[in-house]
Design an enzyme around this catalytic site. Structure first.
Site, PDB file in Angstrom:
ATOM      1  N   GLU A   1      -2.882 -30.295  27.852  1.00  0.00           N
ATOM      2  CA  GLU A   1      -3.925 -31.171  27.415  1.00  0.00           C
ATOM      3  C   GLU A   1      -3.906 -32.471  26.330  1.00  0.00           C
ATOM      4  O   GLU A   1      -4.445 -33.393  26.127  1.00  0.00           O
ATOM      5  CB  GLU A   1      -5.272 -30.279  27.311  1.00  0.00           C
ATOM      6  CG  GLU A   1      -5.686 -29.533  28.358  1.00  0.00           C
ATOM      7  CD  GLU A   1      -7.088 -28.679  27.868  1.00  0.00           C
ATOM      8  OE1 GLU A   1      -8.015 -29.369  28.179  1.00  0.00           O
ATOM      9  OE2 GLU A   1      -6.984 -27.531  27.601  1.00  0.00           O
TER      10      GLU A   1
ATOM     11  N   THR B   1       1.672  -4.261   4.098  1.00  0.00           N
ATOM     12  CA  THR B   1       1.441  -4.887   5.675  1.00  0.00           C
ATOM     13  C   THR B   1       0.833  -6.224   6.086  1.00  0.00           C
ATOM     14  O   THR B   1       0.827  -6.473   7.040  1.00  0.00           O
ATOM     15  CB  THR B   1       0.716  -3.784   6.539  1.00  0.00           C
ATOM     16  OG1 THR B   1      -0.893  -3.594   5.964  1.00  0.00           O
ATOM     17  CG2 THR B   1       1.436  -2.415   6.419  1.00  0.00           C
ATOM     18  N   ASP B   2       0.037  -6.783   4.718  1.00  0.00           N
ATOM     19  CA  ASP B   2      -0.633  -8.043   5.023  1.00  0.00           C
ATOM     20  C   ASP B   2       0.413  -9.017   5.681  1.00  0.00           C
ATOM     21  O   ASP B   2       0.169  -9.848   6.488  1.00  0.00           O
ATOM     22  CB  ASP B   2      -1.426  -8.495   3.666  1.00  0.00           C
ATOM     23  CG  ASP B   2      -2.429  -7.556   3.603  1.00  0.00           C
ATOM     24  OD1 ASP B   2      -2.827  -6.644   4.278  1.00  0.00           O
ATOM     25  OD2 ASP B   2      -3.350  -7.828   2.475  1.00  0.00           O
TER      26      ASP B   2
ATOM     27  N   THR C   1       0.894  -1.296  -0.098  1.00  0.00           N
ATOM     28  CA  THR C   1       0.232   0.037  -0.017  1.00  0.00           C
ATOM     29  C   THR C   1       0.956   1.299   0.083  1.00  0.00           C
ATOM     30  O   THR C   1       0.545   2.260  -0.634  1.00  0.00           O
ATOM     31  CB  THR C   1      -1.003   0.059   1.371  1.00  0.00           C
ATOM     32  OG1 THR C   1      -1.758  -1.139   1.206  1.00  0.00           O
ATOM     33  CG2 THR C   1      -1.858   1.356   1.432  1.00  0.00           C
TER      34      THR C   1
ATOM     35  N   TYR D   1      -8.165   0.994  -3.776  1.00  0.00           N
ATOM     36  CA  TYR D   1      -6.758   1.254  -4.335  1.00  0.00           C
ATOM     37  C   TYR D   1      -6.218  -0.024  -4.783  1.00  0.00           C
ATOM     38  O   TYR D   1      -6.560  -0.924  -4.521  1.00  0.00           O
ATOM     39  CB  TYR D   1      -5.787   2.035  -3.343  1.00  0.00           C
ATOM     40  CG  TYR D   1      -5.526   1.090  -2.196  1.00  0.00           C
ATOM     41  CD1 TYR D   1      -6.451   0.996  -1.274  1.00  0.00           C
ATOM     42  CD2 TYR D   1      -4.217   0.449  -2.119  1.00  0.00           C
ATOM     43  CE1 TYR D   1      -6.028   0.054  -0.242  1.00  0.00           C
ATOM     44  CE2 TYR D   1      -3.837  -0.303  -1.349  1.00  0.00           C
ATOM     45  CZ  TYR D   1      -4.628  -0.540  -0.167  1.00  0.00           C
ATOM     46  OH  TYR D   1      -4.222  -1.350   0.746  1.00  0.00           O
TER      47      TYR D   1
ATOM     48  N   SER E   1       1.239  -7.314  -0.794  1.00  0.00           N
ATOM     49  CA  SER E   1       2.034  -8.533  -0.017  1.00  0.00           C
ATOM     50  C   SER E   1       1.137  -9.551   0.215  1.00  0.00           C
ATOM     51  O   SER E   1       1.682 -10.777   0.528  1.00  0.00           O
ATOM     52  CB  SER E   1       2.810  -7.761   1.307  1.00  0.00           C
ATOM     53  OG  SER E   1       1.654  -7.842   2.426  1.00  0.00           O
TER      54      SER E   1
ATOM     55  N   LYS F   1       0.111  -8.035  12.620  1.00  0.00           N
ATOM     56  CA  LYS F   1      -1.054  -6.893  12.085  1.00  0.00           C
ATOM     57  C   LYS F   1      -2.052  -7.205  12.906  1.00  0.00           C
ATOM     58  O   LYS F   1      -2.691  -8.443  13.005  1.00  0.00           O
ATOM     59  CB  LYS F   1      -0.969  -7.405  10.713  1.00  0.00           C
ATOM     60  CG  LYS F   1      -2.090  -6.226  10.030  1.00  0.00           C
ATOM     61  CD  LYS F   1      -2.042  -6.377   8.504  1.00  0.00           C
ATOM     62  CE  LYS F   1      -3.038  -5.066   7.986  1.00  0.00           C
ATOM     63  NZ  LYS F   1      -3.061  -5.113   6.386  1.00  0.00           N
TER      64      LYS F   1
HETATM   65  N1  ASP Z   1      -2.786  -5.397   0.739  1.00  0.00           N
HETATM   66  C1  ASP Z   1      -1.836  -4.556   1.136  1.00  0.00           C
HETATM   67  C2  ASP Z   1      -0.370  -5.295   1.106  1.00  0.00           C
HETATM   68  O1  ASP Z   1      -0.133  -6.081   1.934  1.00  0.00           O
HETATM   69  C3  ASP Z   1      -2.035  -3.730   2.479  1.00  0.00           C
HETATM   70  C4  ASP Z   1      -0.880  -2.894   2.862  1.00  0.00           C
HETATM   71  O2  ASP Z   1       0.218  -2.868   2.521  1.00  0.00           O
HETATM   72  O3  ASP Z   1      -1.163  -2.122   3.819  1.00  0.00           O
HETATM   73  O4  ASP Z   1       0.365  -4.969   0.285  1.00  0.00           O
END
Ligand code: ASP
Length: 355
Positions: free
Chosen positions: A312, A118-119, A39, A52, A85, A191
């Site tokens: 367990e 971020t994914d 992103t 986006y 990602s 995340k």
């Molecule tokens: N889908 C995006 C990615 O992981 C989300 C992000 O970067 O925040 O590339």
């Protein structure tokens, strides 16, 4: 004549300024920025459009958006990939790891920054934490808002990430994730929110530090082994072993575990219930897989706390491995790297205790 003298003076001054800034750049730490997409490199139609596309903008544009970087470091950029990602894959991982190991050997490189979606940031961070053999700072960053958004969070995240990568005190802290003024360790970071800029958290293990407009305060060093201490390597590795993650839930049976074995999984990680528990039918399939030589690790779908041995479930009897503090996606990475060296569950359990 007078004009010529003035022109000469102006030229001399310009040359002086140029030499001074060149000398300054020479004295600054050298940071290489490896861009992979996400992103942070995404673009939307307007400043307020929620939809986006990730990975639209190249590394040069990302760096040009933060001219203040020139005060922190002598930065150069390289485009490794340009994907969201969610499409991160082993091929890019291996390329990234090899490039980082190569750069880290150079006296001309003081630190490395990786821009990333971020994914799967927590997965790439933990993978690199285990296979990059250097104590030089390796810092990942990304953003939750695309580069074209109102109040985009990317530029300040890049600025802070470069500040951390350029700082000599960042050495020996393993791969870090810098976002939203926080410095996270690769092993702890997850995340936690689908859209908010404060998405990254390091719950049980805590933050490595804080960074505000480039000013860093470190709180701790990671206690588990990482980077220069790691015995894992992807040198010469073309393929990583298949390891599947299987989710557990009320009345889950063993069908998906059996299917993973049929698909050729060398390892299975369960995203189990509570302290890594499985319903009886699923446990039966897992024990069968373990008996057949597939290394099976019990992790949990619960976001915090650790999975212990023989609580367990009788791990000793069934030949299972407990994931301790690693969530399913990180347990999968350690297991894949461990499988490059051994299939012995006892040795692999020890790895989970030290990485
Ligand atoms: N889908 C995006 C990615 O992981 C989300 C992000 O970067 O925040 O590339």
């Amino acid at each position: 004549m007078k004009k010529r003298v003035i022109l000469g003076i102006v030229l001399l001054l310009c040359a002086g300024l140029f030499m001074q800034s060149a000398a300054l750049a020479k004295d600054l730490p050298k940071v290489v920025i490896l861009a992979t997409g996400g992103t942070i490199a995404g673009a939307a139609e307007t400043e307020t459009t929620a939809g986006y596309e990730s990975g639209q903008v190249g590394v040069d544009v990302l760096l040009a958006a933060v001219p203040e970087l020139a005060k922190l470091a002598d930065c150069t950029g390289e485009q490794i990939a340009n994907v969201g990602s969610q499409d991160m894959n082993d091929e890019i991982w291996l390329k990234l790891a090899h490039r980082i190991n190569e750069l880290a050997k150079s006296d001309d490189v003081d630190g490395i920054v990786i821009t990333h979606g971020t994914d799967t940031m927590e997965e790439t961070a933990y993978f690199l934490n285990l296979v990059c053999h250097t104590d030089k700072p390796i810092v990942m960053t990304g953003s939750m808002r695309p580069s074209t958004a109102m109040s985009a969070d990317g530029p300040l995240n890049i600025y802070n990430a470069v500040a951390v990568a350029a700082n000599a005190d960042s050495r020996g802290r393993g791969v870090m994730v810098v976002a939203n003024d926080e410095v996270h360790g690769a092993r702890s970071v997850i995340k936690s929110n689908t859209t908010e800029v404060s998405t990254f958290i390091s719950d049980d293990q805590g933050l490595i530090g804080n960074v505000r407009y480039g000013d860093i305060v470190f709180f701790r060093k990671p206690y588990a082994k990482h980077t220069h201490q790691s015995e894992f390597s992807v040198e010469g590795v073309k393929e990583l072993p298949r390891v599947d993650i299987i989710a557990m839930y009320e009345d889950a049976d063993g069908g998906l575990i059996d299917a993973a074995v049929k698909l050729g999984a060398k390892g299975i990680v369960t995203a189990g219930l509570g302290n890594g528990n499985l319903p009886a039918a699923a446990l039966e399939s897992l024990a069968k897989a373990a008996k057949g030589g597939v290394v099976c690790v019990r992790s949990t779908r619960v976001p915090t706390g650790l999975v212990g041995r023989n609580i367990e479930i009788d791990d000793d009897k069934l030949g299972l491995v407990a994931s301790y503090e690693l969530n399913p996606q990180k347990a999968r990475i350690l297991l894949r790297l461990a499988l490059l060296k051994t299939t012995d569950p006892k040795t692999i359990q020890d790895y989970f205790g030290s990485y």
